[in-house]
Design a protein around this motif. Structure first.
Motif, PDB file in Angstrom:
ATOM      1  N   GLY A   2       0.816  -1.204   0.000  1.00 21.77           N
ATOM      2  CA  GLY A   2       0.000   0.000   0.000  1.00 21.77           C
ATOM      3  C   GLY A   2       0.846   1.249   0.000  1.00 21.77           C
ATOM      4  N   LEU A   3       0.173   2.337   0.244  1.00 25.05           N
ATOM      5  CA  LEU A   3       0.843   3.624   0.305  1.00 25.05           C
ATOM      6  C   LEU A   3       1.311   3.902   1.727  1.00 25.05           C
ATOM      7  CD1 LEU A   3      -1.654   5.791  -1.777  1.00 25.05           C
ATOM      8  CD2 LEU A   3       0.555   4.905  -2.524  1.00 25.05           C
ATOM      9  N   ILE A   4       2.444   4.591   1.841  1.00 26.92           N
ATOM     10  CA  ILE A   4       2.937   5.030   3.140  1.00 26.92           C
ATOM     11  C   ILE A   4       3.161   6.543   3.093  1.00 26.92           C
ATOM     12  CG2 ILE A   4       3.988   2.853   3.815  1.00 26.92           C
ATOM     13  CD1 ILE A   4       6.703   4.045   3.036  1.00 26.92           C
ATOM     14  N   LYS A  20      11.645  16.361  -6.216  1.00 27.96           N
ATOM     15  CA  LYS A  20      12.872  15.585  -6.043  1.00 27.96           C
ATOM     16  C   LYS A  20      12.609  14.088  -6.224  1.00 27.96           C
ATOM     17  CE  LYS A  20      15.143  18.868  -2.938  1.00 27.96           C
ATOM     18  NZ  LYS A  20      16.213  19.283  -3.805  1.00 27.96           N
ATOM     19  N   LEU A  21      11.490  13.617  -5.697  1.00 28.27           N
ATOM     20  CA  LEU A  21      11.159  12.195  -5.822  1.00 28.27           C
ATOM     21  C   LEU A  21      10.775  11.831  -7.253  1.00 28.27           C
ATOM     22  CD1 LEU A  21       9.218  11.728  -2.498  1.00 28.27           C
ATOM     23  CD2 LEU A  21      11.465  10.788  -3.066  1.00 28.27           C
ATOM     24  N   GLU A  22      10.067  12.712  -7.919  1.00 25.31           N
ATOM     25  CA  GLU A  22       9.701  12.448  -9.307  1.00 25.31           C
ATOM     26  C   GLU A  22      10.918  12.474 -10.227  1.00 25.31           C
ATOM     27  OE1 GLU A  22       6.511  15.212 -10.082  1.00 25.31           O
ATOM     28  OE2 GLU A  22       5.014  13.737  -9.408  1.00 25.31           O
ATOM     29  N   SER A  23      11.963  13.191  -9.839  1.00 29.51           N
ATOM     30  CA  SER A  23      13.181  13.225 -10.658  1.00 29.51           C
ATOM     31  C   SER A  23      13.917  11.887 -10.646  1.00 29.51           C
ATOM     32  CB  SER A  23      14.117  14.350 -10.206  1.00 29.51           C
ATOM     33  OG  SER A  23      14.737  14.019  -8.972  1.00 29.51           O
ATOM     34  N   ILE A  24      13.612  11.013  -9.661  1.00 30.35           N
ATOM     35  CA  ILE A  24      14.196   9.668  -9.649  1.00 30.35           C
ATOM     36  C   ILE A  24      13.137   8.622 -10.021  1.00 30.35           C
ATOM     37  CG2 ILE A  24      16.065  10.219  -8.043  1.00 30.35           C
ATOM     38  CD1 ILE A  24      14.407   8.771  -5.869  1.00 30.35           C
ATOM     39  N   ASP A  25      12.141   9.076 -10.770  1.00 29.16           N
ATOM     40  CA  ASP A  25      11.093   8.214 -11.347  1.00 29.16           C
ATOM     41  C   ASP A  25      10.224   7.508 -10.322  1.00 29.16           C
ATOM     42  OD1 ASP A  25      11.796   8.854 -13.974  1.00 29.16           O
ATOM     43  OD2 ASP A  25      13.383   7.348 -13.973  1.00 29.16           O
ATOM     44  N   LEU A  26       9.843   8.220  -9.267  1.00 30.44           N
ATOM     45  CA  LEU A  26       8.891   7.682  -8.295  1.00 30.44           C
ATOM     46  C   LEU A  26       7.558   8.402  -8.453  1.00 30.44           C
ATOM     47  CD1 LEU A  26      10.997   7.370  -5.034  1.00 30.44           C
ATOM     48  CD2 LEU A  26      10.315   5.575  -6.596  1.00 30.44           C
ATOM     49  N   ASN A  27       6.486   7.658  -8.300  1.00 28.34           N
ATOM     50  CA  ASN A  27       5.151   8.245  -8.309  1.00 28.34           C
ATOM     51  C   ASN A  27       4.810   8.697  -6.896  1.00 28.34           C
ATOM     52  OD1 ASN A  27       4.631   7.774 -11.045  1.00 28.34           O
ATOM     53  ND2 ASN A  27       4.074   5.665 -10.607  1.00 28.34           N
ATOM     54  N   VAL A  28       4.328   9.919  -6.787  1.00 28.04           N
ATOM     55  CA  VAL A  28       4.005  10.514  -5.496  1.00 28.04           C
ATOM     56  C   VAL A  28       2.530  10.893  -5.499  1.00 28.04           C
ATOM     57  CG1 VAL A  28       4.526  12.389  -3.890  1.00 28.04           C
ATOM     58  CG2 VAL A  28       6.344  11.424  -5.305  1.00 28.04           C
ATOM     59  N   PHE A  52       2.549  10.675  -0.177  1.00 29.74           N
ATOM     60  CA  PHE A  52       2.550   9.227  -0.027  1.00 29.74           C
ATOM     61  C   PHE A  52       3.276   8.596  -1.207  1.00 29.74           C
ATOM     62  CE2 PHE A  52      -1.164  10.834   2.124  1.00 29.74           C
ATOM     63  CZ  PHE A  52      -1.275  10.059   3.265  1.00 29.74           C
ATOM     64  N   ILE A  53       3.952   7.472  -0.947  1.00 23.60           N
ATOM     65  CA  ILE A  53       4.554   6.670  -2.005  1.00 23.60           C
ATOM     66  C   ILE A  53       4.207   5.203  -1.747  1.00 23.60           C
ATOM     67  CG2 ILE A  53       6.475   8.252  -2.484  1.00 23.60           C
ATOM     68  CD1 ILE A  53       8.261   6.320  -0.835  1.00 23.60           C
ATOM     69  N   GLN A  54       4.471   4.361  -2.729  1.00 25.17           N
ATOM     70  CA  GLN A  54       4.285   2.925  -2.554  1.00 25.17           C
ATOM     71  C   GLN A  54       5.328   2.400  -1.570  1.00 25.17           C
ATOM     72  OE1 GLN A  54       1.978   0.792  -3.750  1.00 25.17           O
ATOM     73  NE2 GLN A  54       0.922   2.501  -4.743  1.00 25.17           N
ATOM     74  N   GLU A  55       4.914   1.478  -0.721  1.00 24.18           N
ATOM     75  CA  GLU A  55       5.842   0.875   0.250  1.00 24.18           C
ATOM     76  C   GLU A  55       7.060   0.279  -0.430  1.00 24.18           C
ATOM     77  OE1 GLU A  55       4.295  -1.625   3.500  1.00 24.18           O
ATOM     78  OE2 GLU A  55       2.315  -1.016   2.773  1.00 24.18           O
ATOM     79  N   THR A  56       6.852  -0.321  -1.585  1.00 26.82           N
ATOM     80  CA  THR A  56       7.949  -0.989  -2.288  1.00 26.82           C
ATOM     81  C   THR A  56       8.992  -0.008  -2.816  1.00 26.82           C
ATOM     82  OG1 THR A  56       6.609  -0.981  -4.306  1.00 26.82           O
ATOM     83  CG2 THR A  56       6.560  -2.977  -2.948  1.00 26.82           C
ATOM     84  N   ASP A  57       8.650   1.271  -2.907  1.00 30.34           N
ATOM     85  CA  ASP A  57       9.588   2.289  -3.397  1.00 30.34           C
ATOM     86  C   ASP A  57      10.357   2.976  -2.278  1.00 30.34           C
ATOM     87  OD1 ASP A  57       8.861   1.841  -6.030  1.00 30.34           O
ATOM     88  OD2 ASP A  57       7.317   3.404  -6.021  1.00 30.34           O
ATOM     89  N   ASN A  62      14.186   6.746   0.281  1.00 28.36           N
ATOM     90  CA  ASN A  62      14.714   7.130   1.589  1.00 28.36           C
ATOM     91  C   ASN A  62      15.932   8.050   1.524  1.00 28.36           C
ATOM     92  OD1 ASN A  62      14.505   7.048   4.455  1.00 28.36           O
ATOM     93  ND2 ASN A  62      16.260   5.658   4.463  1.00 28.36           N
ATOM     94  N   PRO A  63      16.933   7.795   0.689  1.00 27.20           N
ATOM     95  CA  PRO A  63      18.070   8.740   0.650  1.00 27.20           C
ATOM     96  C   PRO A  63      17.658  10.157   0.236  1.00 27.20           C
ATOM     97  CG  PRO A  63      18.636   6.694  -0.464  1.00 27.20           C
ATOM     98  CD  PRO A  63      17.175   6.620  -0.157  1.00 27.20           C
ATOM     99  N   VAL A  64      16.712  10.268  -0.687  1.00 30.50           N
ATOM    100  CA  VAL A  64      16.231  11.572  -1.129  1.00 30.50           C
ATOM    101  C   VAL A  64      15.463  12.262  -0.014  1.00 30.50           C
ATOM    102  CG1 VAL A  64      14.733  12.767  -2.790  1.00 30.50           C
ATOM    103  CG2 VAL A  64      16.129  10.820  -3.539  1.00 30.50           C
TER     104      VAL A  64
END
Length: 72
Positions: A2-4, A20-28, A52-57, A62-64
């Protein structure tokens, strides 16, 4: 999975972290309680925008997130 929730704060800071998160190809996903309250005719809190992001991401994000928190 799920989302966290990874962030709760002002709209300006939330949008910075989202970029910043979208620049590393994460959906927010953004939950904007400020706009929801305004449309419902209620007041809003200062810390009313949540990200929120997917738990798997989380391992990738985390570093960002930590670098962002250290910079504010």
């Amino acid at each position: 999975m799920g989302l966290i929730k990874i962030f709760s704060g002002s709209e300006i800071l939330a949008l910075q972290l989202k970029d910043k998160l979208e620049s590393i190809d994460l959906n927010v996903v953004i939950k904007d309680n400020i706009q929801s309250a305004r449309l419902g005719g209620f007041g809003s809190a200062d810390l009313a925008v949540e990200l929120f992001i997917q738990e798997t991401d989380f391992h990738k994000a985390n570093p960002v997130i930590e670098a962002f928190r250290m910079s504010i």
